[in-house]
Design an enzyme around this catalytic site. Sequence first.
Site, PDB file in Angstrom:
ATOM      1  N   GLY A  71       0.826  -1.210   0.000  1.00 33.59           N
ATOM      2  CA  GLY A  71       0.000   0.000   0.000  1.00 33.59           C
ATOM      3  C   GLY A  71       0.851   1.247   0.000  1.00 33.59           C
ATOM      4  CG  ASN A  72      -0.261   4.690  -1.463  1.00 32.24           C
ATOM      5  OD1 ASN A  72      -0.951   5.522  -0.888  1.00 32.24           O
ATOM      6  ND2 ASN A  72      -0.668   4.041  -2.547  1.00 32.24           N
ATOM      7  NE  ARG A  73       5.295   6.650   4.354  1.00 33.60           N
ATOM      8  CZ  ARG A  73       5.575   5.976   5.468  1.00 33.60           C
ATOM      9  NH1 ARG A  73       4.747   5.993   6.479  1.00 33.60           N
ATOM     10  NH2 ARG A  73       6.703   5.281   5.559  1.00 33.60           N
TER      11      ARG A  73
END
Length: 405
Positions: free
Chosen positions: A211-213
Amino acid sequence: MNQVFAGRRLAVGVCGGIAAYKVLTVVSRLVQAGALVDVLMTPAAHRFVGALSFQALTHRPVLDDPWATDAEGQIAHIAVAEAADLLLIAPATANTLAKLAHGLADDAVTLTALAARAPLLLAPAMDGGMFGHPATQGNLATLLARGCLVVGPEEGRLASGLTGHGRMAEPESILQAAAGLLQRRADLAGLRIVVTAGGTREPIDPVRYIGNRSSGKMGYAIAEAAAARGAAVTLISAPSALPVPSAVTYIAVETVQELRTALHRGLAHTDVLIQAAAVSDYRVAAVAAEKMKRKGEDLVLRLVENPDLIAEIGAMPERPILVGFAAETGNDLAQAREKLRRKNLDLNVLNDVTAPGSGFGTDTNQVTILGRSGAPEVLPLQSKRAVADALLDRVLALIPESRRP
Ligand code: PMT
């Protein structure tokens, strides 16, 4: 805010919901701010609050009789509709929203709404199940597409004692929305805008993902601002902890493939696509069907490239206006320019995610907007909502005069 109301004429339609008592505060504040207020009531509204209370606040008769004429012998609801600078309906019940969406007019509120040409501000209030029902959501979508503005409802304790999404917006929020509307007409009404938000997730196995932030805050702010300015907004959201904004059509996705499917489904009916989602460039080649176990050795995952979704759409002969975001670790104008050109975007928003107060998870953002020509526009550090409005101003400038409301 108060000076916006001075000398303005507002019609306030009150429907049958417990939140009607809060509308006394709204009306009182409007009168104190110097507005001339006509209150309209449905028969059901009388069950919750007395006409005398509104009369005492406005020093004017309440209009609740569809057959009434005014002192000059004019049909009263037509006279009120023609004179109003703004029509507010609060609480807007599910029943009244349905009537408004379908052009039914059988009480003073819906008759006036049908006759009025002034902007219409709705403050829905109802049980959470009624608000979430596809019929109510469909009616709201119809009204939004027609250019109405919606404030709330909010999450909270409902009259039933349950907690849910259906509580009328507080008087202060309603007054702010009304002031905003009087100041800025619904300049995006009639436009269909798709906004993507959040960070995509690519599964590794049933319990893990890449995923990412991204929190979704930037995309959600754009969706909310566009809806507040009258656009019919579809928000396609990758996972986010934010509450679903009211007044938008909401589609939840997780992977890039799901985002791609959702984008393409509505593309023919999209005027503007704003791709604020943080989209994974890679996915796992072979997703494990069961939770992967430790094996006491290093693990190598093979990643394959995902399609570049906005570039795919940019290459289509018939495509909406395209706005991308370039998340960079540095103020890399050259990179943002290259993405604008390669992906065939109309606008690209350079977002240095390492700058203080900017990028992932923050409530503020500092961005630079690049167009196909002209100098980049460096915006100040400001709330994501203010960034959203500035970006929408730039989008509006790209819409041909003939397509504008
Ligand atoms: O959600 P927040 O916490 O508020 O954070 C906001 C944000 C930093 C996520 C947002 O402002 C932002 O910059 N979003 C774009 C993130 C990104 O994916 O940037 P990129 O430079 O990798 O991609 C450029 C553009 O191509 C983006 O519009 C992206 O959505 C799109 N893209 C990227 C990859 C891909 N496979 N398909 C795409 O469509």
